[in-house]
Design an enzyme around this catalytic site. Structure first.
Site, PDB file in Angstrom:
ATOM      1  N   GLU A 102     -49.897  10.757  29.245  1.00  0.00           N
ATOM      2  CA  GLU A 102     -49.318  10.056  30.398  1.00  0.00           C
ATOM      3  C   GLU A 102     -50.187   8.900  30.885  1.00  0.00           C
ATOM      4  O   GLU A 102     -51.357   9.063  31.204  1.00  0.00           O
ATOM      5  CB  GLU A 102     -49.084  11.036  31.548  1.00  0.00           C
ATOM      6  CG  GLU A 102     -48.359  10.406  32.724  1.00  0.00           C
ATOM      7  CD  GLU A 102     -47.957  11.424  33.775  1.00  0.00           C
ATOM      8  OE1 GLU A 102     -47.457  11.012  34.825  1.00  0.00           O
ATOM      9  OE2 GLU A 102     -48.142  12.642  33.538  1.00  0.00           O
ATOM     10  N   GLU A 142     -35.554  16.010  37.244  1.00  0.00           N
ATOM     11  CA  GLU A 142     -36.995  15.926  37.463  1.00  0.00           C
ATOM     12  C   GLU A 142     -37.521  14.547  37.097  1.00  0.00           C
ATOM     13  O   GLU A 142     -38.311  13.943  37.839  1.00  0.00           O
ATOM     14  CB  GLU A 142     -37.701  17.002  36.634  1.00  0.00           C
ATOM     15  CG  GLU A 142     -39.201  17.059  36.838  1.00  0.00           C
ATOM     16  CD  GLU A 142     -39.874  18.105  35.971  1.00  0.00           C
ATOM     17  OE1 GLU A 142     -41.122  18.087  35.905  1.00  0.00           O
ATOM     18  OE2 GLU A 142     -39.174  18.922  35.340  1.00  0.00           O
ATOM     19  N   LYS A 155     -48.013  23.873  26.362  1.00  0.00           N
ATOM     20  CA  LYS A 155     -48.857  22.705  26.600  1.00  0.00           C
ATOM     21  C   LYS A 155     -50.312  22.953  26.199  1.00  0.00           C
ATOM     22  O   LYS A 155     -51.046  22.000  25.922  1.00  0.00           O
ATOM     23  CB  LYS A 155     -48.763  22.289  28.070  1.00  0.00           C
ATOM     24  CG  LYS A 155     -47.412  21.672  28.420  1.00  0.00           C
ATOM     25  CD  LYS A 155     -47.286  21.346  29.889  1.00  0.00           C
ATOM     26  CE  LYS A 155     -45.960  20.636  30.162  1.00  0.00           C
ATOM     27  NZ  LYS A 155     -45.743  20.363  31.593  1.00  0.00           N
TER      28      LYS A 155
END
Length: 466
Positions: free
Chosen positions: A273, A317, A455
């Protein structure tokens, strides 16, 4: 400048440092090297080009601290640096005015657009953070190796704001003399796991998810990003830079970075990100939220990607994140544009929904205003920001520190920051792993817990011998 071996470059810079006092700085520019300075500068930067070397293995071989590493997601640039010429660290509560003062201090030290400060801001700068890292810390390295495309440059920084030229030359010469040649990284070696502790544990996690998805609470706070600390007790020392190198090989379309301010703790991240990238007045950021796993084959992978695109919970989301970022950037910009529809961003074990957002910044906007506006993003905190942060602060049960914080670099002409998700904090005998999940209406505690496991799958597969 022509490239040369690292040892030759070190000798050249040592010779250059020996010439600096008491000569006129502007007159010194030996063949193959350069001095960056202008009248009034408090930071002097010496540099020369060097032959290519593996930067993570070079960094792992050094005995000097701090040690830091940065590689952007596009792989155009890579940085390894050691030592510290200037340190801005805040361990106590930081208000927006103090953050702005850091920026102004940095800008006042030099007009050289090539000088960079590397560091980060904790997820929640209103509470205590990890020792050594602080709530915010940015350093100007003493020695920096920076690769841009195929060109590698060795930089040495001198800080005349806090010391005199003679002492700075002596400190820089000592740092150069102590440099070690890069040693090959050892083959990946998994360690034995003696214990694992999750905070919150699953029973508490289920309670928290149910609280967030309760209709009355969710109406006021539609999204909270809950996270988990997984502490792995291990039976031997682990080289964080070797782990980062292995992680880098498995998630190549991510940012890779790490900070080690002392031998006691090292924080590394392989994060997909971007918080933002600024080039002069042009800003690039993104909404990265909504997750599913990868398929076992191409057909299954594509089917899962399409399900992610069609899933109302994940799409909602991602849309919340997009709307928040646009709202925060609008007063700082003359123009903001965002992708209307998300696309799928693929990693080794998971895939995300992703939207690109661009802005043309107003002339008086600086990097710390951008950090204040964009961090923490709804992808790691929630919405509304303050209400979600308050819930996390009171209920999550552990200190996030720099996990989900903002890490990167800044200077006059450019800056780039990543959101420090997919992270690990190394301490003696313990590896701390972090993962989070966006909780919105309809979230299932068991499914969100499994998302945390997904993750962490890559980093755990590198670390642990089951």
């Amino acid at each position: 400048m022509s490239a040369q071996s690292l040892s030759s470059a070190v000798n050249q810079l040592l010779a250059q440092l020996s010439q600096l006092p008491p000569h006129d700085l502007a007159s010194i520019s030996p063949s193959g090297g350069s001095t960056s300075t202008s009248p009034g500068d408090k930071i002097i930067q010496l540099c020369c080009q060097v032959d290519a070397i593996p930067l993570i293995s070079w960094l792992s071989s050094q005995d000097q601290y701090p040690r830091l590493y940065w590689q952007g997601r596009d792989k155009v640039e890579e940085v390894a640096a050691i030592g510290c010429a200037k340190d801005f660290q805040f361990d106590d509560d930081i208000d927006d005015g103090q953050l702005a003062s850091i920026y102004q201090q940095q800008r006042s030290l030099s007009d050289n657009h090539n000088i960079r400060y590397y560091g980060g801001v904790a997820f929640d700068r209103s509470i205590a953070s990890w020792p050594e890292f602080g709530r915010a810390r940015f350093i100007l390295p003493r020695i920096e190796l920076r690769r841009s495309q195929n060109q590698l440059t060795l930089y040495v920084n001198l800080n005349l704001a806090d010391s005199n030229l003679v002492d700075e030359c002596r400190a820089a010469s000592q740092a150069l003399t102590l440099l070690q040649p890069p040693r090959p990284l050892q083959p990946p070696h998994k360690v034995g796991l003696t214990a694992r502790y999750d905070t919150p544990a699953y029973a508490r996690w289920e309670e928290l998810v149910n609280q967030v998805t309760d209709a009355d609470f969710n109406q006021k706070v539609p999204k909270v990003v809950l996270s988990r600390l997984s502490q792995l007790e291990v039976n031997e020392a682990v080289d964080p830079w070797l782990v980062l190198a292995c992680w880098q090989g498995r998630n190549q379309n991510s940012f890779q970075f790490g900070f080690q301010f002392s031998p006691s703790r090292a924080f590394i991240s392989c994060s997909p990100e971007r918080l933002f990238r600024r080039r002069e007045r042009e800003l690039l950021t993104e909404a990265l939220a909504g997750t599913t796993v990868r398929g076992l084959n191409q057909e299954e992978d594509q089917a899962l990607a399409q399900q992610l695109l069609d899933d109302s919970k994940n799409s909602h989301e991602n849309q919340l994140v997009r709307e928040h970022i646009v709202d925060m950037l609008t007063p700082l910009s003359t123009e903001v544009s965002a992708d209307a529809n998300p696309r799928v961003f693929k990693l080794t074990h998971i895939q995300h929904l992703h939207r690109t957002i661009q802005a043309a910044l107003k002339n008086d906007i600086n990097d710390f205003q951008l950090l204040q506006a964009l961090h923490p993003t709804p992808a790691v905190g929630g919405l509304p920001r303050e209400e979600a942060m308050a819930f996390i602060r009171q209920q999550e049960g552990y200190m996030r520190g720099w996990y989900a914080g903002a890490c990167g670099y800044l200077n006059h002409s450019e800056s780039e920051f990543s959101v420090a998700i997919r992270s690990a904090l190394f301490e003696p005998g313990r590896i701390n792993l972090y993962a989070g999940a966006g909780i919105v209406s309809g979230s299932d505690p068991r499914a969100e817990w499994q998302e945390l496991e997904n993750k962490l799958a890559t980093i755990i597969s590198i670390l642990i011998d089951f």
